[in-house]
Design a protein around this motif. Structure first.
Motif, PDB file in Angstrom:
ATOM      1  N   THR A  70       0.832  -1.204   0.000  1.00 53.22           N
ATOM      2  CA  THR A  70       0.000   0.000   0.000  1.00 53.22           C
ATOM      3  C   THR A  70       0.868   1.256   0.000  1.00 53.22           C
ATOM      4  OG1 THR A  70      -0.200  -0.137   2.419  1.00 53.22           O
ATOM      5  CG2 THR A  70      -1.955  -1.106   1.114  1.00 53.22           C
ATOM      6  N   SER A 114      -4.825  -8.137   2.878  1.00 50.31           N
ATOM      7  CA  SER A 114      -4.980  -6.985   3.769  1.00 50.31           C
ATOM      8  C   SER A 114      -6.444  -6.728   4.099  1.00 50.31           C
ATOM      9  CB  SER A 114      -4.381  -5.727   3.118  1.00 50.31           C
ATOM     10  OG  SER A 114      -2.981  -5.787   3.072  1.00 50.31           O
ATOM     11  N   GLN A 120      -6.116  -2.791   6.397  1.00 52.11           N
ATOM     12  CA  GLN A 120      -6.397  -1.477   5.829  1.00 52.11           C
ATOM     13  C   GLN A 120      -7.906  -1.344   5.612  1.00 52.11           C
ATOM     14  OE1 GLN A 120      -4.161   0.930   5.131  1.00 52.11           O
ATOM     15  NE2 GLN A 120      -2.279  -0.208   5.529  1.00 52.11           N
TER      16      GLN A 120
END
Length: 474
Positions: A70, A114, A120
């Motif tokens: 990310t 994720s 996230q």
């Protein structure tokens, strides 16, 4: 670095059986067939695969690795940097400028992990996935659907003298299909399907039955081909399963499967680094299956056993708590090194992704070495994104960088060990399932059965075997 450990996701009966099977297979892959017959207990004694401490370590390693995909993604293109510094407190976008199409493929899969693990925000993750897919479909230069190995992270323009890569495009597409299956979102599905369906696989065959390693605008196709067993399985299965530009399933038997023997270990392998036994396995679920030639999951167990024994036999500082060398950085650049047989200047450096990429194959051995590396050398070898790419404590050398593909294989295989998540999601795509069926995959008998035949190896060709990675420095 410490994190709160979320409640682990539910493990299905299928996943638990697969993971336990991998641990059981590991113990039998360590010995020749005759020893396996003598050692096989009438009633196997089962035990828990991972301890709480093991799970906490894997959680920390995955969370750190996923963070790379990310923070080191360009917000306008979605491309992932090939490498970045690991000793950073802020996570600012690195000053390196080269993106890797393979790292971007690993990144798309890491984004799914994720989201599933809650690392996230879902909206942020989906936005990055859509940006990545849209840029690569509508703005990124390509040739018959294939992408350049390395490109400028902000523009997508190919770097000078970099090939359009068949293998690295395949890794990218594995990430594309994983995102398509996981998010089940109309827009993501449309973009991902167009990216996959656009690839003109017969073009990359260049008139043969095996794939060229790539193509240069100035000189045309690279003469070396993906023609011996390696990480190549994903290319052939993606191509055979293509609904728009497929190749014949005959190509599955066109590449050689050279026999390799190291001490008591017999398996199929080229003279290549350990990662060749890992990359295709990150997405394609080969566990409990075989074709006419081999049980490739069992083959990777044996290859990892042989690699560990090879390292320990070098007398270069390797122990049960310190082993593993795969293609990576070293003190003087980038090397496709490892063994057996000995490849490159193996000098006692350790490459964490070697063990991390084999976590589903040898869980206890690989967890042990990774935790020991963190405990013993974490002050210097561990950073914002987890382990640095490679290090040599006796030489006081610790790579300042991490590499996207090495973090990627570590994260994906850690998750596959914990939950079989990547396998289960990727194999929801109908194309890989159809391709494996076309290539003759079927349920394999347990390799713990003494009557299990050894894999049949197709003899290698007479021509010299090219390394599976000729990765330029970037």
């Amino acid at each position: 670095m410490s994190f709160n450990i979320p409640t682990p996701p539910k493990i299905t009966r299928r996943s638990a059986t697969k993971l336990l099977g991998g641990a059981i297979l590991s113990s039998f892959a360590a010995a020749p067939l005759e020893a396996q017959q003598a050692a096989a207990p009438a009633t196997p004694a089962y035990s828990r695969l991972l301890t709480d401490e093991d799970l906490a370590f894997l959680e920390e390693m995955e969370r750190a690795g996923c963070l790379y995909f990310t923070e080191q993604a360009d917000p306008a293109t979605g491309q992932i940097l090939d490498r970045a510094t690991n000793k950073t407190a802020t996570g600012e976008f690195d000053t390196h400028f080269a993106s890797s199409i393979a790292a971007t493929g690993f990144g798309l899969t890491a984004l799914c992990i994720s989201d599933r693990r809650g690392y996230q925000d879902t909206a942020r993750i989906k936005k990055q996935v859509l940006t990545t897919l849209d840029f690569h479909l509508n703005k990124m230069p390509h040739e018959h659907g294939f992408f350049s190995h390395f490109s400028d992270v902000k523009t997508g323009r190919p770097l000078i003298n970099v090939e359009v890569s068949s293998m690295d495009t395949a890794i990218f597409l594995c990430g594309v299909l994983t995102a398509r299956a996981y998010f089940n979102d109309h827009e993501i599905t449309a973009l991902a399907t167009q990216l996959y369906n656009r690839v003109d696989w017969p073009w990359m065959l260049n008139g043969g039955k095996t794939f060229s390693m790539g193509w240069h605008p100035e000189t045309g196709f690279i003469s070396t081909r993906w023609d011996h067993y390696s990480e190549l399985m994903m290319i052939y299965l993606l191509a055979i399963g293509s609904p728009t530009h497929p190749i014949s399933a005959d190509s599955w038997s066109a590449f050689t499967r050279p026999p390799m023997t190291f001490g008591p270990y017999s398996y199929i392998s080229g003279r290549d680094p350990l990662f060749i036994h890992q990359f295709s396995h990150a997405w394609f679920d080969f566990a409990g299956k075989r074709d006419a030639f081999a049980n490739y999951f069992s083959n990777s167990i044996t290859a990892t056993r042989a690699h560990k024994a090879f390292c320990l036999g070098l007398k270069r500082g390797y122990t049960d708590d310190y082993w593993g060398v795969s293609a990576s950085d070293w003190e003087h650049g980038y090397a496709a090194w490892g063994g057996p047989p000995l490849m490159g200047p193996v000098d006692g450096s350790v490459v964490p992704c070697a063990a991390a990429g084999s976590l589903p194959f040898l869980p206890h051995d690989c967890i042990r070495v990774l935790r020991a590396l963190k405990d013993n050398f974490g002050k210097d070898a561990w950073g914002r994104y987890g382990f640095c790419d490679a290090f040599h404590p006796d030489l006081h050398w610790y790579d300042p960088d991490v590499l996207g593909i090495d973090l990627g294989i570590s994260v994906l295989m850690a998750e596959n060990l914990r939950s079989a998540f990547v396998w289960d999601i990727f194999m929801q795509n109908p194309e890989p399932v159809a391709a494996m069926k076309a290539c003759g995959f079927h349920a394999a008998r347990q390799t713990t059965n003494p009557s299990e035949p050894k894999p049949t190896a197709i003899p290698s060709s007479d021509q010299p075997v090219a390394p599976s990675t000729n990765r330029p420095h970037a």
